[in-house]
Design a protein around this motif. Sequence first.
Motif, PDB file in Angstrom:
ATOM      1  N   GLN A 153      36.672   6.744 -35.284  1.00  0.00           N
ATOM      2  CA  GLN A 153      37.910   6.054 -35.617  1.00  0.00           C
ATOM      3  C   GLN A 153      38.159   4.859 -34.700  1.00  0.00           C
ATOM      4  OE1 GLN A 153      40.365   9.588 -35.438  1.00  0.00           O
ATOM      5  NE2 GLN A 153      40.770   9.441 -37.639  1.00  0.00           N
ATOM      6  N   GLN A 154      37.722   4.951 -33.464  1.00  0.00           N
ATOM      7  CA  GLN A 154      37.877   3.820 -32.548  1.00  0.00           C
ATOM      8  C   GLN A 154      36.867   2.712 -32.862  1.00  0.00           C
ATOM      9  OE1 GLN A 154      40.315   3.450 -30.175  1.00  0.00           O
ATOM     10  NE2 GLN A 154      41.152   5.292 -31.072  1.00  0.00           N
ATOM     11  N   LEU A 155      35.662   3.085 -33.236  1.00  0.00           N
ATOM     12  CA  LEU A 155      34.627   2.103 -33.570  1.00  0.00           C
ATOM     13  C   LEU A 155      34.864   1.458 -34.930  1.00  0.00           C
ATOM     14  CD1 LEU A 155      31.552   4.172 -32.371  1.00  0.00           C
ATOM     15  CD2 LEU A 155      32.290   1.992 -31.377  1.00  0.00           C
ATOM     16  N   CYS A 156      35.288   2.266 -35.886  1.00  0.00           N
ATOM     17  CA  CYS A 156      35.428   1.842 -37.283  1.00  0.00           C
ATOM     18  C   CYS A 156      36.821   2.227 -37.791  1.00  0.00           C
ATOM     19  CB  CYS A 156      34.340   2.505 -38.136  1.00  0.00           C
ATOM     20  SG  CYS A 156      32.664   2.250 -37.512  1.00  0.00           S
ATOM     21  N   PRO A 157      37.866   1.551 -37.313  1.00  0.00           N
ATOM     22  CA  PRO A 157      39.235   2.009 -37.527  1.00  0.00           C
ATOM     23  C   PRO A 157      39.728   1.996 -38.980  1.00  0.00           C
ATOM     24  CG  PRO A 157      39.225  -0.149 -36.482  1.00  0.00           C
ATOM     25  CD  PRO A 157      37.816   0.346 -36.497  1.00  0.00           C
ATOM     26  N   ASP A 158      39.109   1.297 -39.874  1.00  0.00           N
ATOM     27  CA  ASP A 158      39.622   1.214 -41.238  1.00  0.00           C
ATOM     28  C   ASP A 158      38.998   2.215 -42.205  1.00  0.00           C
ATOM     29  OD1 ASP A 158      41.379  -0.809 -40.555  1.00  0.00           O
ATOM     30  OD2 ASP A 158      39.868  -2.366 -40.878  1.00  0.00           O
ATOM     31  N   ILE A 159      38.163   3.128 -41.708  1.00  0.00           N
ATOM     32  CA  ILE A 159      37.457   4.048 -42.606  1.00  0.00           C
ATOM     33  C   ILE A 159      38.097   5.435 -42.645  1.00  0.00           C
ATOM     34  CG2 ILE A 159      35.257   5.162 -43.098  1.00  0.00           C
ATOM     35  CD1 ILE A 159      33.901   2.645 -41.902  1.00  0.00           C
ATOM     36  N   ALA A 160      38.222   6.071 -41.519  1.00  0.00           N
ATOM     37  CA  ALA A 160      38.794   7.442 -41.447  1.00  0.00           C
ATOM     38  C   ALA A 160      40.158   7.350 -40.770  1.00  0.00           C
ATOM     39  CB  ALA A 160      37.868   8.351 -40.656  1.00  0.00           C
TER      40      ALA A 160
END
Length: 161
Positions: A153-160
Amino acid sequence: MNSSFRHLALACAGVVGAAALPAFAAEDNSIYYGSRAGMQLTTVSKTGIGTANAVIVVKHTPKDAKAYCVGYEMDNSMACVKRTMAEVKVGDRVTGNCRKRTWTDMYGQSYAFEGPMKSTDSMADYAVRDMKSGEILDGSSASGYGVALTIFQQLCPDIAK
């Protein structure tokens, strides 16, 4: 970090539950190395967040060790801080490929995000696959689900979300 300490860190029964980690991390942007209270790392820098080359550089600081000592060990001593600093061995970054929905944690362990959990028998909201074992994490703190998902969630905030 030796594997027994890593397993001990990930097998915590839940001072900070797996469900609480992602919501808490979304507020403070902490990167966690385990599920116990205070098992946090300081974020040094972030680059490429939300891209195929997402990187968060982290450092385990005496302040982080103190958070663990006070929050989990209930020990306010410098001896605890020194011991924790000596015992915690983690890498200096977490990385992700948000297009492929894969990431690697501070231990070098790789995961894949496979979307919403389809099984109603799981505690997990999302299917997170441990790439080494091939297993889907079950949502428990012992499986490392909360820590792994928070990193994603920190790396890819718009997915999960």
